[in-house]
Enzyme design. Sequence first.
Site, PDB file in Angstrom:
ATOM      1  N   ARG A   1      28.920 -30.018  95.500  1.00  0.00           N
ATOM      2  CA  ARG A   1      30.181 -29.262  95.176  1.00  0.00           C
ATOM      3  C   ARG A   1      31.124 -29.187  96.162  1.00  0.00           C
ATOM      4  NH1 ARG A   1      26.913 -25.122  92.012  1.00  0.00           N
ATOM      5  NH2 ARG A   1      28.227 -23.405  91.473  1.00  0.00           N
TER       6      ARG A   1
ATOM      7  N   LYS B   1      26.492 -26.629  82.155  1.00  0.00           N
ATOM      8  CA  LYS B   1      25.939 -27.658  82.979  1.00  0.00           C
ATOM      9  C   LYS B   1      24.374 -27.379  82.660  1.00  0.00           C
ATOM     10  CE  LYS B   1      27.729 -27.202  86.941  1.00  0.00           C
ATOM     11  NZ  LYS B   1      28.888 -25.987  86.638  1.00  0.00           N
TER      12      LYS B   1
ATOM     13  N   ARG C   1      34.886 -17.244  92.263  1.00  0.00           N
ATOM     14  CA  ARG C   1      34.275 -18.558  91.993  1.00  0.00           C
ATOM     15  C   ARG C   1      35.059 -19.792  91.349  1.00  0.00           C
ATOM     16  NH1 ARG C   1      29.405 -16.976  88.301  1.00  0.00           N
ATOM     17  NH2 ARG C   1      28.661 -18.926  88.361  1.00  0.00           N
TER      18      ARG C   1
ATOM     19  N   ARG D   1      24.174 -11.757  85.891  1.00  0.00           N
ATOM     20  CA  ARG D   1      24.226 -12.165  87.210  1.00  0.00           C
ATOM     21  C   ARG D   1      25.227 -11.413  88.027  1.00  0.00           C
ATOM     22  NH1 ARG D   1      24.052 -18.725  87.149  1.00  0.00           N
ATOM     23  NH2 ARG D   1      25.608 -18.125  88.893  1.00  0.00           N
TER      24      ARG D   1
ATOM     25  N   ARG E   1      28.253 -13.631  79.945  1.00  0.00           N
ATOM     26  CA  ARG E   1      26.810 -14.501  79.875  1.00  0.00           C
ATOM     27  C   ARG E   1      25.889 -13.444  80.385  1.00  0.00           C
ATOM     28  NH1 ARG E   1      26.332 -19.825  83.619  1.00  0.00           N
ATOM     29  NH2 ARG E   1      26.797 -18.299  85.657  1.00  0.00           N
TER      30      ARG E   1
END
Length: 210
Positions: free
Chosen positions: A88, A13, A164, A153, A122
């Site tokens: 969300r 996204k 998550r 992160r 990532r």
Amino acid sequence: MNIIFLGPPGAGKGTHAQRLTQEMGIPQISTGEILRAAIREGTPTGLRAKAYTEKGELVPDAVVIDIVKERLAKEDCKNGCILDGFPRTVPQAEALATFAAIDAVVNFVLPDEAIIRRLSGRRVCPSCGLTTHVSALNGKDTCPECGSRLIQRKDDLPETVENRLKVYKEQTEPLIAYYQGKGKVKDILCENHTVEENHAQVRAALGLDA
Ligand code: AMP
């Protein structure tokens, strides 16, 4: 044009929102980025949000709704924006409807295994904001754009990624049906496609090349 980018974490996204921002001249509003900046700066909102984000939990609705409402009132949003990571939850979507009209919801579809693979590999650049994946780095740990040392992160660590995903399924996935009911959803099937191909899908879904 007010556009919502919906989909699990790691679906791309942010990448597509960044590109579309340049192509359409409307801002990307990423609640995740706004919260990370608030945490870095130690603002009252940041102090409140820190524990939630580190565990992969959602920050309370009232906090993010206020952030987005305030942000959308700014001059640069007058021609629209790309909402990346908001809403969300259904209550967030209901609140959003009271202060913004939504033109399109782009739903990024990606299977769980691919999400886990993408998130755990990532890496982000703390200097220029580039997001990349270990598979593209040939064993290096520096940013291919600016040379800074890349970081992972905290919420991309394996134990948090799992949570998550669970939070996404329980709290965010119901938004697909919510917006389908309003006839707004365009699905982007992300798996096994390049970034370029997916970007072309996003543009087509929004009717940008018609
Ligand atoms: P993201 O960068 O979009 O993956 O967001 C990172 C983290 O920020 C999430 O895991 C949440 O803890 C928090 N966050 C971002 N957007 C929202 C939102 N709309 N509602 C609640 N929490 C959010």
